[in-house]
Design an enzyme around this catalytic site. Structure first.
Site, PDB file in Angstrom:
ATOM      1  N   HIS A 210       0.909  -1.157   0.102  1.00 32.22           N
ATOM      2  CA  HIS A 210      -0.006   0.172  -0.176  1.00 32.22           C
ATOM      3  C   HIS A 210       0.956   1.212   0.016  1.00 32.22           C
ATOM      4  O   HIS A 210       2.110   1.118  -0.093  1.00 32.22           O
ATOM      5  CB  HIS A 210      -1.005   0.030   1.272  1.00 32.22           C
ATOM      6  CG  HIS A 210      -0.102  -0.351   2.441  1.00 32.22           C
ATOM      7  ND1 HIS A 210       0.692   0.529   3.087  1.00 32.22           N
ATOM      8  CD2 HIS A 210      -0.324  -1.387   3.165  1.00 32.22           C
ATOM      9  CE1 HIS A 210       1.077   0.190   4.251  1.00 32.22           C
ATOM     10  NE2 HIS A 210       0.628  -0.998   4.341  1.00 32.22           N
TER      11      HIS A 210
ATOM     12  N   GLY B 152       1.850   2.981   2.238  1.00 36.22           N
ATOM     13  CA  GLY B 152       3.114   3.162   3.289  1.00 36.22           C
ATOM     14  C   GLY B 152       4.196   2.583   2.833  1.00 36.22           C
ATOM     15  O   GLY B 152       5.046   2.919   2.778  1.00 36.22           O
ATOM     16  N   HIS B 153       4.062   1.259   2.029  1.00 34.77           N
ATOM     17  CA  HIS B 153       5.334   0.479   1.524  1.00 34.77           C
ATOM     18  C   HIS B 153       5.911   1.421   0.554  1.00 34.77           C
ATOM     19  O   HIS B 153       7.187   1.509   0.428  1.00 34.77           O
ATOM     20  CB  HIS B 153       4.922  -0.756   0.860  1.00 34.77           C
ATOM     21  CG  HIS B 153       4.298  -1.787   1.903  1.00 34.77           C
ATOM     22  ND1 HIS B 153       2.994  -2.176   1.909  1.00 34.77           N
ATOM     23  CD2 HIS B 153       4.657  -2.478   2.989  1.00 34.77           C
ATOM     24  CE1 HIS B 153       2.815  -2.972   2.955  1.00 34.77           C
ATOM     25  NE2 HIS B 153       3.784  -3.185   3.731  1.00 34.77           N
TER      26      HIS B 153
ATOM     27  N   GLN C 268       6.766 -15.733  12.166  1.00 34.02           N
ATOM     28  CA  GLN C 268       6.411 -14.636  12.899  1.00 34.02           C
ATOM     29  C   GLN C 268       4.965 -14.646  13.036  1.00 34.02           C
ATOM     30  O   GLN C 268       4.330 -13.814  13.723  1.00 34.02           O
ATOM     31  CB  GLN C 268       6.810 -13.360  12.451  1.00 34.02           C
ATOM     32  CG  GLN C 268       5.963 -12.919  10.952  1.00 34.02           C
ATOM     33  CD  GLN C 268       6.787 -11.545  10.212  1.00 34.02           C
ATOM     34  OE1 GLN C 268       7.840 -11.686   9.836  1.00 34.02           O
ATOM     35  NE2 GLN C 268       6.028 -10.556  10.529  1.00 34.02           N
TER      36      GLN C 268
ATOM     37  N   ASP D 264       5.212   0.018  13.061  1.00 35.78           N
ATOM     38  CA  ASP D 264       5.695  -1.267  13.607  1.00 35.78           C
ATOM     39  C   ASP D 264       6.867  -0.572  14.365  1.00 35.78           C
ATOM     40  O   ASP D 264       7.738  -1.109  14.098  1.00 35.78           O
ATOM     41  CB  ASP D 264       6.133  -2.257  12.645  1.00 35.78           C
ATOM     42  CG  ASP D 264       4.629  -2.812  12.001  1.00 35.78           C
ATOM     43  OD1 ASP D 264       4.083  -3.449  12.478  1.00 35.78           O
ATOM     44  OD2 ASP D 264       4.915  -2.703  10.674  1.00 35.78           O
TER      45      ASP D 264
ATOM     46  N   GLN E 274       8.876  -3.192  16.309  1.00 32.29           N
ATOM     47  CA  GLN E 274       9.589  -3.989  15.405  1.00 32.29           C
ATOM     48  C   GLN E 274      11.114  -3.140  15.187  1.00 32.29           C
ATOM     49  O   GLN E 274      11.989  -3.694  15.042  1.00 32.29           O
ATOM     50  CB  GLN E 274       8.826  -4.449  14.275  1.00 32.29           C
ATOM     51  CG  GLN E 274       9.549  -4.700  12.999  1.00 32.29           C
ATOM     52  CD  GLN E 274       8.503  -5.115  11.894  1.00 32.29           C
ATOM     53  OE1 GLN E 274       8.204  -6.378  11.958  1.00 32.29           O
ATOM     54  NE2 GLN E 274       8.497  -4.354  10.886  1.00 32.29           N
TER      55      GLN E 274
ATOM     56  N   SER F  51      -2.283  -0.328   6.528  1.00 31.43           N
ATOM     57  CA  SER F  51      -2.027  -1.714   6.953  1.00 31.43           C
ATOM     58  C   SER F  51      -2.500  -2.515   6.066  1.00 31.43           C
ATOM     59  O   SER F  51      -3.694  -2.477   5.526  1.00 31.43           O
ATOM     60  CB  SER F  51      -2.469  -1.942   8.427  1.00 31.43           C
ATOM     61  OG  SER F  51      -2.485  -3.246   8.626  1.00 31.43           O
ATOM     62  N   SER F  52      -1.703  -3.609   5.790  1.00 28.25           N
ATOM     63  CA  SER F  52      -2.219  -4.536   4.967  1.00 28.25           C
ATOM     64  C   SER F  52      -3.359  -5.322   5.551  1.00 28.25           C
ATOM     65  O   SER F  52      -4.311  -6.054   4.697  1.00 28.25           O
ATOM     66  CB  SER F  52      -1.113  -5.793   4.230  1.00 28.25           C
ATOM     67  OG  SER F  52      -0.125  -5.003   4.163  1.00 28.25           O
TER      68      SER F  52
HETATM   69  O1  PAF Z   1       6.868  -5.544   8.823  1.00 25.87           O
HETATM   70  C1  PAF Z   1       6.571  -6.494   8.206  1.00 25.87           C
HETATM   71  O2  PAF Z   1       6.002  -6.604   7.084  1.00 25.87           O
HETATM   72  C2  PAF Z   1       7.300  -7.799   8.506  1.00 25.87           C
HETATM   73  O3  PAF Z   1       7.431  -8.012   9.679  1.00 25.87           O
HETATM   74  C3  PAF Z   1       8.795  -7.876   7.812  1.00 25.87           C
HETATM   75  C4  PAF Z   1       9.698  -6.773   8.546  1.00 25.87           C
HETATM   76  C5  PAF Z   1       8.711  -7.758   6.544  1.00 25.87           C
HETATM   77  C6  PAF Z   1       9.422  -9.250   8.333  1.00 25.87           C
HETATM   78  O4  PAF Z   1       8.675 -10.104   7.761  1.00 25.87           O
END
Ligand code: PAF
Length: 287
Positions: free
Chosen positions: A36, A38-39, A63, A155, A158, A190-191
């Site tokens: 989206h 954001g990416h 994960q 995130d 993260q 967000s996805s």
């Molecule tokens: O943020 C994400 O989409 C995931 O946690 C990542 C960093 C690609 C790791 O799988």
């Protein structure tokens, strides 16, 4: 021009070897796809700051805990490639989309376990999550030999976990964090937003509304009582169809509450809320 798609580590390895031999700077945008805006903002940052950009698209099984949304996580490679094609004017984007067997071959036994910042919040509610994230991200760093990697602030924890293991394990990469991209009405992109019904999506605005209200209390009204601001946030988030995993004001470095009730800047306000069946996170850092 469609970006080059690479599926195998061996092919990626020879590509990045040749880029490095030419002295070119490689940026990495790790994603799980379902791209989206954001990416795309991270891809734009990488294109500005690197000669070549590798966008990884891999829905990382390690994960997700059993019962989470691994199976239903959107896999939309064709539309992801179309979005990236629009950014690929200089033909310097590579999409790395390995299979699970390529990333986790038989007899895979090594994981990255981060303590400290990985333990509270997401770490408490999703105890195996950051082990999977840190492991796959370190593998992507090693496979792409990127000079710099781009992550979104949505995130926030993260990013802190990744910064921690990069420091601890002397990983030679620079980590950049870009601001949260929001829809016009404030919902953090967000996805997982696509899981929301239109009625739930409307209710999901309570996350960004509560963050805005907290900011207003802290900055405009000079309210420095953590418990008062957290209570107000919860009041805004509460609904019979919502369940709040956490809504806290913490030190952005440790992700723990500071001792006492007084808010001392900088702070990070972090939220995780289940809206119907969809778990959403959002945050705000006040410097
Ligand atoms: O943020 C994400 O989409 C995931 O946690 C990542 C960093 C690609 C790791 O799988």
């Amino acid at each position: 021009m469609k970006p080059k798609v690479v599926r195998e580590c061996a092919e990626l390895h020879s590509l990045v070897k040749s880029l490095h031999r030419q002295g070119l700077r490689i940026g990495l945008v790790p994603t799980m796809g379902a791209l989206h805006a954001g990416h795309i903002s991270l891809v734009k940052e990488s294109l500005k700051n690197s000669d070549w950009t590798i966008v990884s698209i891999f829905v990382n099984p390690t994960q997700f805990a059993p019962g989470e949304d691994f199976e239903k996580y959107p896999r939309t490679l064709e539309s992801d490639l179309a979005l990236l094609e629009a950014e690929n004017e200089k033909e310097n984007i590579i999409v790395f989309t390995p299979s699970a067997d390529e990333m986790y071959p038989k007899n895979f036994y090594s994981y990255v376990d981060v303590a400290g910042v990985a333990q509270p919040l997401e770490g408490a509610f999703r105890p195996t999550h950051f082990r999977g994230v840190a492991t796959v991200v370190l593998k992507l760093f090693n496979m792409t030999r990127a000079d710099v990697a781009f992550f979104g602030q949505k995130d926030f924890q993260q990013v802190q976990v990744i910064r921690q293991f990069v420091r601890d394990l002397n990983v030679p990469i620079e980590i950049r964090m870009s601001p949260i991209k929001r829809e016009e009405d404030g919902l953090a992109m967000s996805s997982r937003n696509r899981y929301l019904s239109s009625e739930a999506r409307q209710r999901a605005l309570c996350l960004s509304d509560s963050l805005n209200r907290a900011k207003e209390m802290i900055l405009s009204q000079n309210c420095r009582s953590r418990s008062a601001v957290e209570a107000e946030i919860r009041k805004i988030l509460e609904h019979p169809k919502h369940s709040i995993d956490y809504a806290v004001i913490v030190d952005p470095e440790t992700l723990l509450p500071r001792p006492g009730d007084e808010i001392v800047l900088p702070v990070a306000i972090l939220l995780a809320v289940r809206v119907d069946d969809t778990r959403l996170i959002d945050n705000l850092v006040i410097d």
